[in-house]
Design an enzyme around this catalytic site. Structure first.
Site, mmCIF file in Angstrom:
data_model
loop_
_atom_site.group_PDB
_atom_site.id
_atom_site.type_symbol
_atom_site.label_atom_id
_atom_site.label_comp_id
_atom_site.label_asym_id
_atom_site.label_seq_id
_atom_site.Cartn_x
_atom_site.Cartn_y
_atom_site.Cartn_z
ATOM 1 N N SER A 67 -15.075 114.181 15.537
ATOM 2 C CA SER A 67 -16.101 114.899 14.761
ATOM 3 C C SER A 67 -15.784 115.026 13.278
ATOM 4 O O SER A 67 -16.651 115.434 12.498
ATOM 5 C CB SER A 67 -16.317 116.291 15.353
ATOM 6 N N LYS A 70 -18.175 113.434 10.904
ATOM 7 C CA LYS A 70 -19.528 113.961 10.668
ATOM 8 C C LYS A 70 -19.849 114.255 9.203
ATOM 9 O O LYS A 70 -20.915 113.848 8.716
ATOM 10 C CB LYS A 70 -19.754 115.209 11.537
ATOM 11 N N TYR A 192 -22.900 106.167 16.963
ATOM 12 C CA TYR A 192 -22.255 107.480 16.911
ATOM 13 C C TYR A 192 -20.951 107.473 17.711
ATOM 14 O O TYR A 192 -19.918 107.990 17.245
ATOM 15 C CB TYR A 192 -23.211 108.541 17.445
ATOM 16 N N TYR A 244 -17.620 125.020 13.746
ATOM 17 C CA TYR A 244 -18.487 125.397 14.874
ATOM 18 C C TYR A 244 -18.579 126.908 15.026
ATOM 19 O O TYR A 244 -18.765 127.630 14.058
ATOM 20 C CB TYR A 244 -18.030 124.720 16.169
ATOM 21 N N VAL A 262 -11.835 116.878 18.159
ATOM 22 C CA VAL A 262 -11.190 117.184 19.438
ATOM 23 C C VAL A 262 -9.954 116.323 19.704
ATOM 24 O O VAL A 262 -9.223 116.579 20.660
ATOM 25 C CB VAL A 262 -12.190 117.043 20.613
#
Length: 612
Positions: A67, A70, A192, A244, A262
């Protein structure tokens, strides 16, 4: 003598040693390939906005970006489609939900922000490219510009993600249902999965973070990775949404825009100053690296790097840096001493600082303590032009001073009376070495003492307590014994106590003094009404001689710096010498000419440095 370890490297290594003992958290296993990571892996990489890299641990260990891709892909979408078009598809509010929540903004169907999976998949769809291959090729290229090297996709992780990414496929089809994705989501989803499977290292993360800190320009390569005008948009969503459902706590406690993945990576940015990359696969319940969070929290705490700690604008912190060969004290030296200082003056390093000292500017200044030649034995620092200092800057300098002193070198600090925090921090951080740091009210005094120490080491210094005879005075060089006796008989032996005035500004030129013992200084009054010492005399030197040449009033006050003994040759006695024949007078005038020539050369060198 080996240069000491840079202070920032030292603290990064200390943090690593401390936090590697933290074994909390678990390695992610919902993507099978991620579960193969060694939980002991741990790297920290800090990169300044001008490209200085500090790293420790497993910084070259490959892992997938996940992530952390992103915010970079969001930046690509902004460049490819423009901000208005992107905001039509992706909003920028924190969701307060997990990263893989299946939810969209009520009433519009937009993802809440580009950091949750729904927004990230939408951002990938906005990257230019007709198919998966074209989209991912652009993404890999741009992320490589941020990292400063060509990046590749880890195929085994991509296949693992693709085969188990059912929840992300559900999000993709939901986005298609609300026409956020305008075509079949398959190509976008595969792109993605691939972008999350790009292989990076902790060092890459540090450089990528520093690229954002540097306005989108990679500080190591100089290449523009993302347009500066979009960097603030990227950092904004990182700050509000990058961690998050832990984003609020993160921005409150750490105070830097950040993004986690992660696989165990965390990337944090302090705009204009530095980027941080941390890698450790053990995750907390929110999916963030346990050691990574603690590392960033400790760095923020120790150096006061919270983004909402507002700094004042500053200019280049180092005004001038050089050696004693380029910066001289006001003490006049004998020819032997001058020759020695010219030859060995590189042993004294001089640094003048200016502006506000923050973490970034102090770190830059601290590098001078590690790049100097091995022969350098003393650092003389002038703080007279420093307008302010925060605690993080004081801590950085304290660490630099500590490593410098540990290597057996010396430090002299001038004009820090407006910076009480510096003395406070130094006293706290250098309990063993506090007495080794010397403080001075002015730069000439600090340089004089540094010169004295160097000359003592060379066994060449003439101490002010040591008495000299008339024949040892510079002006008497080459004068025969009989003539010296005549001059001594014509002169008056005088003594003065420490602080006495030997001459005052405006006094008539009644004669000149041969300094036989002690030390005296010449002082003038500046335009602001302050006193300034312009010269210091030691045994064997003369003062007042110019009045014999041009018959003009005294232009400076001569004040004893210790108990002083002189021979004063009056104007009348000097005139008597002229009657003894031209040979003696020519010798004296020749010596005077050489002395004045040497002083003029010194003054010209100083002016050249000021105007450089």
């Amino acid at each position: 003598m080996k240069p000491p370890m840079p202070p920032i490297q030292r603290i990064v290594e200390s943090l690593h040693a401390k936090l590697k003992e933290n074994h909390d958290g678990e390695v992610a296993t919902y993507i099978p390939e991620l579960g193969k990571a060694d939980p002991a892996w741990f790297g920290i990489c800090l990169v300044t906005a001008d490209g200085q890299i500090y790293q420790v641990g497993d910084c070259d260990q490959d892992f997938t970006i996940q992530s952390i891709s992103k915010p970079f892909v969001y930046g690509i979408a902004l460049e490819d489609k423009g901000k208005d078009a992107v905001l039509e598809k992706i909003w920028m509010e924190p969701s307060g939900e997990a990263f893989n929540a299946i939810s969209l903004r009520p009433g519009t169907g937009k993802p809440e922000n580009p950091m949750i999976n729904a927004g990230a998949i939408t951002a990938t769809s906005l990257v230019n490219g007709e198919d998966t291959e074209q989209k991912i090729a652009r993404i890999v290229e741009v992320l490589g510009k941020h990292a400063g090297r060509a990046l590749e996709i880890e195929d085994s992780v991509y296949r693992s993600e693709s085969s188990t990414g059912h929840r992300n496929r559900a999000i993709g089809y939901m986005l298609r249902n609300f026409e956020i994705l305008e075509e079949d989501p398959h190509a976008t989803l595969e792109a993605y999965f691939m972008q999350c499977s790009i292989s990076v290292t902790c060092r890459d993360l540090g450089i990528m973070a520093a690229t954002l800190a540097n306005g989108g320009v990679n500080p190591c390569t100089g290449e523009q990775a993302v347009s500066r005008k979009y960097v603030e948009n990227v950092l904004s969503v990182m700050g509000s949404c990058g961690m998050y459902d832990a984003a609020g706590e993160w921005i409150y406690n750490v105070g830097m825009p950040a993004k986690s993945g992660v696989s165990g990576g965390i990337l944090a940015v302090l705009p204009g100053q530095l980027g941080i990359g941390v890698f450790s696969p053990r995750l907390d319940p929110c999916g963030n690296s346990v050691r990574g969070i603690e590392t960033c929290r400790e760095i923020t705490r120790q150096f006061g790097l919270h983004m909402f700690q507002v700094p004042r604008l500053t200019t280049s912190v180092i005004r001038r840096v050089g050696s004693r060969a380029h910066s001289r004290s006001s003490r006049l030296r004998s020819p032997e001493e001058m020759d020695a200082l010219r030859e060995s003056g590189e042993a004294i390093r001089v640094m003048e600082l200016q502006g506000d000292l923050l973490f970034g500017t102090a770190e830059f200044a601290s590098r001078e303590f590690t790049v100097t030649d091995e022969d350098v034995r003393e650092m003389v620092m002038d703080f007279s032009r420093v307008t302010g200092m925060n605690e993080s800057a004081a801590n950085v300098l304290a660490m630099a001073f500590s490593t410098w002193l540990e290597s057996g070198r010396r430090i002299s600090i001038c004009r820090c009376e407006r910076l009480p925090l510096l003395k406070e921090v130094l006293h706290k951080c250098l309990p063993e070495d506090w007495q080794k740091v010397s403080f001075y009210d002015d730069m000439p005094a600090a340089l004089e003492e540094a010169e004295n120490v160097l000359l003592d080491e060379l066994n060449l210094r003439r101490h002010s307590a040591e008495a000299v005879g008339l024949g040892q005075c510079q002006l008497m060089k080459g004068v025969d014994v009989e003539s010296l006796k005549v001059i001594e008989e014509l002169s008056e032996r005088m003594t003065f106590s420490d602080g006495d005035s030997l001459m005052k500004v405006g006094d008539p030129p009644d004669g000149m003094h041969f300094l036989l013992r002690g030390k005296a200084s010449a002082w003038i009054e500046t335009e602001t009404g302050n006193e300034r010492r312009v010269a210091t005399f030691s045994p064997g030197m003369t003062f007042g001689e110019m009045g014999l040449i041009n018959d003009s009033p005294r232009s400076a006050e001569i004040r004893a710096d210790s108990d002083v003994e002189t021979l004063m040759l009056s104007m009348k006695s000097f005139d008597h010498l002229q009657l003894s024949g031209p040979e003696l007078l020519n010798t004296i005038l020749g010596n005077l000419s050489q002395i004045l020539s040497d002083r003029l050369r010194e003054a010209n060198d100083e002016l050249a440095l000021i105007n450089a």
